[in-house]
Scaffold this motif. Structure first.
Motif, PDB file in Angstrom:
ATOM      1  N   PHE A   1      54.965  54.842 -20.686  1.00 51.67           N
ATOM      2  CA  PHE A   1      53.927  53.864 -20.358  1.00 51.67           C
ATOM      3  C   PHE A   1      52.733  54.579 -19.733  1.00 51.67           C
ATOM      4  N   PRO A   2      51.515  54.179 -20.080  1.00 57.79           N
ATOM      5  CA  PRO A   2      50.323  54.840 -19.523  1.00 57.79           C
ATOM      6  C   PRO A   2      50.024  54.365 -18.105  1.00 57.79           C
ATOM      7  N   ASN A   3      49.971  55.309 -17.184  1.00 56.42           N
ATOM      8  CA  ASN A   3      49.654  54.963 -15.803  1.00 56.42           C
ATOM      9  C   ASN A   3      49.327  56.225 -15.018  1.00 56.42           C
ATOM     10  N   ALA A   4      48.685  56.045 -13.874  1.00 57.44           N
ATOM     11  CA  ALA A   4      48.375  57.158 -12.975  1.00 57.44           C
ATOM     12  C   ALA A   4      48.600  56.689 -11.547  1.00 57.44           C
ATOM     13  N   TYR A   5      49.077  57.585 -10.709  1.00 53.51           N
ATOM     14  CA  TYR A   5      49.322  57.298  -9.304  1.00 53.51           C
ATOM     15  C   TYR A   5      48.708  58.408  -8.460  1.00 53.51           C
ATOM     16  N   SER A   6      48.588  58.149  -7.173  1.00 54.89           N
ATOM     17  CA  SER A   6      48.161  59.211  -6.259  1.00 54.89           C
ATOM     18  C   SER A   6      48.909  59.074  -4.945  1.00 54.89           C
ATOM     19  N   LEU A   7      49.172  60.204  -4.325  1.00 54.18           N
ATOM     20  CA  LEU A   7      49.803  60.256  -3.008  1.00 54.18           C
ATOM     21  C   LEU A   7      48.958  61.151  -2.116  1.00 54.18           C
ATOM     22  N   SER A   8      48.530  60.619  -0.990  1.00 49.18           N
ATOM     23  CA  SER A   8      47.741  61.413  -0.051  1.00 49.18           C
ATOM     24  C   SER A   8      48.647  61.968   1.036  1.00 49.18           C
TER      25      SER A   8
ATOM     26  N   VAL B   1      39.722  57.710 -14.954  1.00 48.61           N
ATOM     27  CA  VAL B   1      40.976  57.489 -14.225  1.00 48.61           C
ATOM     28  C   VAL B   1      41.112  58.482 -13.073  1.00 48.61           C
ATOM     29  N   ILE B   2      40.755  59.734 -13.312  1.00 50.17           N
ATOM     30  CA  ILE B   2      40.835  60.749 -12.254  1.00 50.17           C
ATOM     31  C   ILE B   2      39.918  60.386 -11.090  1.00 50.17           C
ATOM     32  N   LEU B   3      38.702  59.965 -11.390  1.00 45.05           N
ATOM     33  CA  LEU B   3      37.776  59.570 -10.329  1.00 45.05           C
ATOM     34  C   LEU B   3      38.313  58.362  -9.564  1.00 45.05           C
ATOM     35  N   HIS B   4      38.924  57.444 -10.284  1.00 41.30           N
ATOM     36  CA  HIS B   4      39.553  56.281  -9.640  1.00 41.30           C
ATOM     37  C   HIS B   4      40.634  56.739  -8.658  1.00 41.30           C
ATOM     38  N   GLU B   5      41.464  57.674  -9.072  1.00 39.78           N
ATOM     39  CA  GLU B   5      42.535  58.165  -8.201  1.00 39.78           C
ATOM     40  C   GLU B   5      41.986  58.982  -7.033  1.00 39.78           C
ATOM     41  N   TYR B   6      40.897  59.702  -7.255  1.00 40.63           N
ATOM     42  CA  TYR B   6      40.274  60.432  -6.149  1.00 40.63           C
ATOM     43  C   TYR B   6      39.785  59.470  -5.067  1.00 40.63           C
ATOM     44  N   ALA B   7      39.325  58.306  -5.481  1.00 40.25           N
ATOM     45  CA  ALA B   7      38.902  57.302  -4.502  1.00 40.25           C
ATOM     46  C   ALA B   7      40.092  56.846  -3.664  1.00 40.25           C
ATOM     47  N   HIS B   8      41.237  56.645  -4.319  1.00 42.03           N
ATOM     48  CA  HIS B   8      42.445  56.276  -3.573  1.00 42.03           C
ATOM     49  C   HIS B   8      42.821  57.361  -2.564  1.00 42.03           C
ATOM     50  N   LEU B   9      42.707  58.615  -2.978  1.00 44.67           N
ATOM     51  CA  LEU B   9      43.043  59.718  -2.073  1.00 44.67           C
ATOM     52  C   LEU B   9      42.079  59.779  -0.896  1.00 44.67           C
ATOM     53  N   ALA B  10      40.802  59.591  -1.172  1.00 40.85           N
ATOM     54  CA  ALA B  10      39.794  59.657  -0.107  1.00 40.85           C
ATOM     55  C   ALA B  10      40.020  58.567   0.936  1.00 40.85           C
TER      56      ALA B  10
ATOM     57  N   LYS C   1      49.424  65.953   3.393  1.00 41.73           N
ATOM     58  CA  LYS C   1      49.063  67.364   3.543  1.00 41.73           C
ATOM     59  C   LYS C   1      48.691  67.956   2.192  1.00 41.73           C
ATOM     60  N   GLN C   2      49.384  67.493   1.175  1.00 39.83           N
ATOM     61  CA  GLN C   2      49.087  67.910  -0.196  1.00 39.83           C
ATOM     62  C   GLN C   2      48.776  66.659  -1.012  1.00 39.83           C
ATOM     63  N   ASP C   3      47.514  66.501  -1.396  1.00 41.15           N
ATOM     64  CA  ASP C   3      47.129  65.355  -2.217  1.00 41.15           C
ATOM     65  C   ASP C   3      47.609  65.576  -3.647  1.00 41.15           C
ATOM     66  N   ILE C   4      48.236  64.537  -4.202  1.00 46.72           N
ATOM     67  CA  ILE C   4      48.821  64.655  -5.541  1.00 46.72           C
ATOM     68  C   ILE C   4      48.364  63.482  -6.401  1.00 46.72           C
ATOM     69  N   ILE C   5      48.002  63.791  -7.635  1.00 40.63           N
ATOM     70  CA  ILE C   5      47.731  62.752  -8.630  1.00 40.63           C
ATOM     71  C   ILE C   5      48.761  62.903  -9.745  1.00 40.63           C
ATOM     72  N   PHE C   6      49.459  61.817 -10.038  1.00 40.41           N
ATOM     73  CA  PHE C   6      50.467  61.801 -11.095  1.00 40.41           C
ATOM     74  C   PHE C   6      49.893  61.128 -12.338  1.00 40.41           C
ATOM     75  N   PHE C   7      50.152  61.714 -13.483  1.00 39.89           N
ATOM     76  CA  PHE C   7      49.828  61.092 -14.763  1.00 39.89           C
ATOM     77  C   PHE C   7      51.119  60.944 -15.555  1.00 39.89           C
TER      78      PHE C   7
ATOM     79  N   PHE D   1      39.807  47.482  -6.573  1.00 38.05           N
ATOM     80  CA  PHE D   1      38.391  47.190  -6.808  1.00 38.05           C
ATOM     81  C   PHE D   1      37.496  48.295  -6.248  1.00 38.05           C
ATOM     82  N   MET D   2      37.813  48.759  -5.035  1.00 42.82           N
ATOM     83  CA  MET D   2      37.002  49.809  -4.418  1.00 42.82           C
ATOM     84  C   MET D   2      37.088  51.112  -5.210  1.00 42.82           C
ATOM     85  N   ALA D   3      38.285  51.435  -5.688  1.00 43.82           N
ATOM     86  CA  ALA D   3      38.443  52.659  -6.481  1.00 43.82           C
ATOM     87  C   ALA D   3      37.710  52.535  -7.816  1.00 43.82           C
ATOM     88  N   ASP D   4      37.737  51.350  -8.413  1.00 48.37           N
ATOM     89  CA  ASP D   4      36.978  51.126  -9.649  1.00 48.37           C
ATOM     90  C   ASP D   4      35.483  51.306  -9.402  1.00 48.37           C
ATOM     91  N   ASP D   5      34.996  50.746  -8.307  1.00 44.54           N
ATOM     92  CA  ASP D   5      33.568  50.860  -7.981  1.00 44.54           C
ATOM     93  C   ASP D   5      33.164  52.321  -7.793  1.00 44.54           C
TER      94      ASP D   5
END
Length: 284
Positions: free
Chosen positions: A151-158, A182-191, A160-166, A227-231
Motif C-alpha cells: 500500500f502506498p504511504n509515508a510516515y515520519s518519526l522525530s 510527499v517528502i516535503l510533507h513529511e519534513y513538515a511533520h518532523l519540524a 534524536k534521529q529523524d526518520i522518514i519511512f516510505f 493540513f499544516m504539513a500539506d500547506d
C-alpha cells in the motif's frame, strides 16, 4: 470499595472541590483560547492541554477512590487529616503518572515501530532520486527507510534521529514530483515534532477509550497536523498539483483495493483524512 457516604464527604471537601474547580477553570480557559485563536500551533497546544487535564482528572478520580477504600477505617478517627492526605496523594500521583506515562509512551512506542517495521533495501534508482530531491531542496539530513508493504504511504518519526519511512507501494506508484511533495510533507511533520504528539494521543485514546474529549482531540489534532504539513509542501513547491496528484494516487489505490490507509500512529487501520485533504487542496 469505599462507602458512598465517605466518597460524598471526600468529594465535597473544600480541598477536593478546589482541585476540581481549578482544573475546570483551566479547561475553560483552554477552550476559550482554542475558540479565539487563529494560530494553528496555539490551537494544537490548547487541545493538548485539554488532554493533559482530562488524563489528570481520570487518574485523580481512580486514585482517590482506591485510597478512600484503603483509608476508610482511619477516616472514622481522623476525618479531616485523612481527606487532606488522600487529596494530596491523589493529585500528586496523578500528575506524576501523567508525566511518566507520556514519556514512556513516546519512547517505547517509537522503539517498537523501529524494531517491528518490515524494512527492505532501496533500489539504486530510488536512492539517487531521494538524494537528488534532498540536494535540490537543500533539505536537512534525515534517515530514509523503506517498508516492504504494497500500500502506498509515508510516515515520519522525530527524535534524536529523524526518520522518514516510505512503503514500497508508494515508491512504485508515485512519480518524482509527487514523491518530492510527499517528502516535503513529511519534513513538515518532523519540524513540528508531530509524531511525538500523535503517538501519545493514539495510545492515550486506547487507554482512556471512554473519554469523548480525548477522542475528539485525537481526531482534531490529527487533521490539523495533516493540513499544516500539506500547506508547508504547497508553499515550498509554489504549486499544489504534485501533492494533490500524490494524494489522489494514494486514495485511488485504496479505493481500488477496498482498503483503509494504515496509520503509523494508530493501533488499527484508518484513512488519514485523505478525502478532506484532497477536497481542501482542490479548493486551495
Amino acid at each position: 470499595m469505599a462507602s458512598l457516604r465517605f466518597l460524598i464527604t471526600f468529594y465535597t471537601h473544600p480541598l477536593v472541590v478546589g482541585i476540581l474547580a481549578f482544573t475546570f477553570l483551566l479547561a475553560c480557559t483552554l477552550l476559550v483560547l482554542y475558540a479565539s485563536s487563529q494560530r494553528a500551533i496555539l490551537k494544537r497546544k490548547t487541545l493538548l492541554g485539554l488532554v493533559s487535564l482530562s488524563t489528570f482528572l481520570w487518574l485523580f478520580f481512580i486514585l482517590s477512590i482506591l485510597l478512600c477504600t484503603y483509608y476508610e477505617h482511619e477516616y472514622l478517627e481522623y476525618p479531616l487529616r485523612i481527606v487532606k492526605l488522600i487529596a494530596s496523594i491523589s493529585a500528586l500521583a496523578a500528575l506524576t503518572i501523567s508525566l511518566i506515562l507520556a514519556a514512556l509512551v513516546n519512547r517505547r512506542t517509537k522503539q517498537y515501530f523501529l524494531r517491528n517495521a518490515p524494512l527492505c533495501s532501496f533500489t539504486k534508482r530510488e536512492r539517487a532520486l531521494l538524494a537528488k530531491i534532498c540536494a535540490t531542496r537543500n533539505l536537512p539530513p534525515v534517515t530514509f527507510k523503506k517498508i516492504r508493504k504494497e500500500f502506498p504511504n509515508a510516515y515520519s518519526l522525530s527524535g534524536k534521529q529523524d526518520i522518514i519511512f516510505f512503503t514500497k507501494g508508494l515508491l512504485d506508484n508515485l512519480g518524482p514530483r509527487e514523491l518530492e511533495a510527499v517528502i516535503l510533507h513529511e519534513y513538515a511533520h518532523l519540524a513540528n515534532k508531530d509524531s511525538t504528539t500523535r503517538i501519545y494521543l493514539a495510545i492515550m485514546a486506547k487507554i482512556i477509550f471512554f473519554d469523548p474529549v480525548l477522542r475528539y482531540v485525537h481526531r482534531t489534532i490529527g487533521r490539523e497536523m495533516e493540513f499544516m504539513a500539506d500547506d508547508y509542501a504547497v508553499a515550498k513547491l509554489h504549486q499544489k498539483k504534485a501533492l494533490l496528484s500524490a494524494l489522489r494516487n494514494i486514495n485511488d489505490y485504496h479505493l481500488a483495493h477496498e482498503s483503509f490507509l494504515p496509520s503509523l500512529y494508530s493501533l488499527k487501520p484508518e484513512q488519514v483524512f485523505l478525502d478532506e485533504r484532497i477536497a481542501r487542496l482542490a479548493n486551495y
